[in-house]
Scaffold this motif. Sequence first.
Motif, PDB file in Angstrom:
ATOM      1  N   GLN A  36       1.061  -1.255   0.321  1.00 59.82           N
ATOM      2  CA  GLN A  36      -0.123   0.160   0.014  1.00 59.82           C
ATOM      3  C   GLN A  36       1.081   1.561   0.247  1.00 59.82           C
ATOM      4  O   GLN A  36       0.247   2.327  -1.041  1.00 59.82           O
ATOM      5  CB  GLN A  36      -1.277   0.111   1.331  1.00 59.82           C
ATOM      6  N   ILE A  37       1.978   0.981   0.718  1.00 61.92           N
ATOM      7  CA  ILE A  37       2.766   2.313   0.606  1.00 61.92           C
ATOM      8  C   ILE A  37       3.460   2.628  -0.790  1.00 61.92           C
ATOM      9  O   ILE A  37       3.513   3.766  -1.289  1.00 61.92           O
ATOM     10  CB  ILE A  37       3.951   2.116   1.353  1.00 61.92           C
ATOM     11  N   ARG A  38       4.073   1.346  -1.841  1.00 59.33           N
ATOM     12  CA  ARG A  38       4.641   1.458  -2.847  1.00 59.33           C
ATOM     13  C   ARG A  38       3.589   2.201  -3.309  1.00 59.33           C
ATOM     14  O   ARG A  38       3.586   3.057  -5.070  1.00 59.33           O
ATOM     15  CB  ARG A  38       4.815   0.358  -2.535  1.00 59.33           C
ATOM     16  N   ALA A  39       1.871   1.456  -3.573  1.00 57.13           N
ATOM     17  CA  ALA A  39       0.868   2.066  -4.000  1.00 57.13           C
ATOM     18  C   ALA A  39       0.472   3.297  -3.736  1.00 57.13           C
ATOM     19  O   ALA A  39       0.287   3.756  -5.717  1.00 57.13           O
ATOM     20  CB  ALA A  39      -0.084   0.943  -4.117  1.00 57.13           C
ATOM     21  N   ALA A  40       0.988   4.101  -3.199  1.00 62.71           N
ATOM     22  CA  ALA A  40       0.866   5.172  -2.625  1.00 62.71           C
ATOM     23  C   ALA A  40       1.875   6.091  -3.552  1.00 62.71           C
ATOM     24  O   ALA A  40       1.897   7.689  -3.600  1.00 62.71           O
ATOM     25  CB  ALA A  40       0.671   5.628  -1.387  1.00 62.71           C
ATOM     26  N   GLY A  41       2.678   5.790  -4.014  1.00 64.30           N
ATOM     27  CA  GLY A  41       4.162   6.624  -4.911  1.00 64.30           C
ATOM     28  C   GLY A  41       5.336   6.795  -3.730  1.00 64.30           C
ATOM     29  O   GLY A  41       5.794   8.138  -3.647  1.00 64.30           O
ATOM     30  N   ILE A  42       5.000   6.632  -2.938  1.00 66.40           N
ATOM     31  CA  ILE A  42       6.398   6.258  -1.095  1.00 66.40           C
ATOM     32  C   ILE A  42       7.190   5.853  -1.601  1.00 66.40           C
ATOM     33  O   ILE A  42       7.196   4.615  -1.472  1.00 66.40           O
ATOM     34  CB  ILE A  42       5.268   6.843  -0.478  1.00 66.40           C
ATOM     35  N   ASN A  43       8.525   6.702  -1.859  1.00 67.16           N
ATOM     36  CA  ASN A  43       9.624   5.593  -2.386  1.00 67.16           C
ATOM     37  C   ASN A  43      11.019   5.651  -1.000  1.00 67.16           C
ATOM     38  O   ASN A  43      11.744   4.925  -1.407  1.00 67.16           O
ATOM     39  CB  ASN A  43      10.325   6.266  -3.300  1.00 67.16           C
ATOM     40  N   THR A  44       9.676   5.822   0.322  1.00 75.15           N
ATOM     41  CA  THR A  44      11.092   5.767   1.367  1.00 75.15           C
ATOM     42  C   THR A  44      11.929   4.475   1.363  1.00 75.15           C
ATOM     43  O   THR A  44      11.209   3.285   1.563  1.00 75.15           O
ATOM     44  CB  THR A  44      10.022   5.965   2.783  1.00 75.15           C
ATOM     45  N   PRO A  45      12.940   3.760   2.084  1.00 77.85           N
ATOM     46  CA  PRO A  45      13.254   2.632   1.795  1.00 77.85           C
ATOM     47  C   PRO A  45      12.886   2.388   2.887  1.00 77.85           C
ATOM     48  O   PRO A  45      12.148   2.409   4.654  1.00 77.85           O
ATOM     49  CB  PRO A  45      14.680   2.684   2.568  1.00 77.85           C
ATOM     50  N   ILE A  46      12.123   0.787   2.790  1.00 75.47           N
ATOM     51  CA  ILE A  46      11.386  -0.342   3.791  1.00 75.47           C
ATOM     52  C   ILE A  46      12.503  -0.669   4.476  1.00 75.47           C
ATOM     53  O   ILE A  46      12.421  -2.397   2.970  1.00 75.47           O
ATOM     54  CB  ILE A  46       9.966  -0.637   3.348  1.00 75.47           C
TER      55      ILE A  46
END
Length: 121
Positions: free
Chosen positions: A65-75
């Motif tokens: 979901q974080i990636r689908a929101a376009g957020i590229n913070t390292p996880i």
Amino acid sequence: GHILLVEDNEINQEVVGEQLRQLGMQVSFADNGALAVSAVRENAYDLILMDIQMPVMDGYEATRQIRAAGINTPIVALTAAAMVEDMRKALACGMNDHLSKPFRQEDMLRVLKQWITPAES
């Protein structure tokens, strides 16, 4: 750096949070994946340490979901699941790295150095 620690276990939150603070990090917490998704949409973090097995929403779904929101913070997966398949699954859902629990301080330091970009002065 500012780190979001996504972890449902209070003791793990305390232990990992204290280790990160000793390394000079600012730490915020989310008790499950759903809270992590909300936190990441509202705040900027330098790194997200994501447990995998949590109630409400697991780390894999939260990462998707974080990636689908376009957020590229390292996880980085922070999990007791340490098999090669677990690492592959973490990377396949959009995580950047995998750190198994319990971890050594030097392993955490390596992850921090690899994924947190030093601020420009």
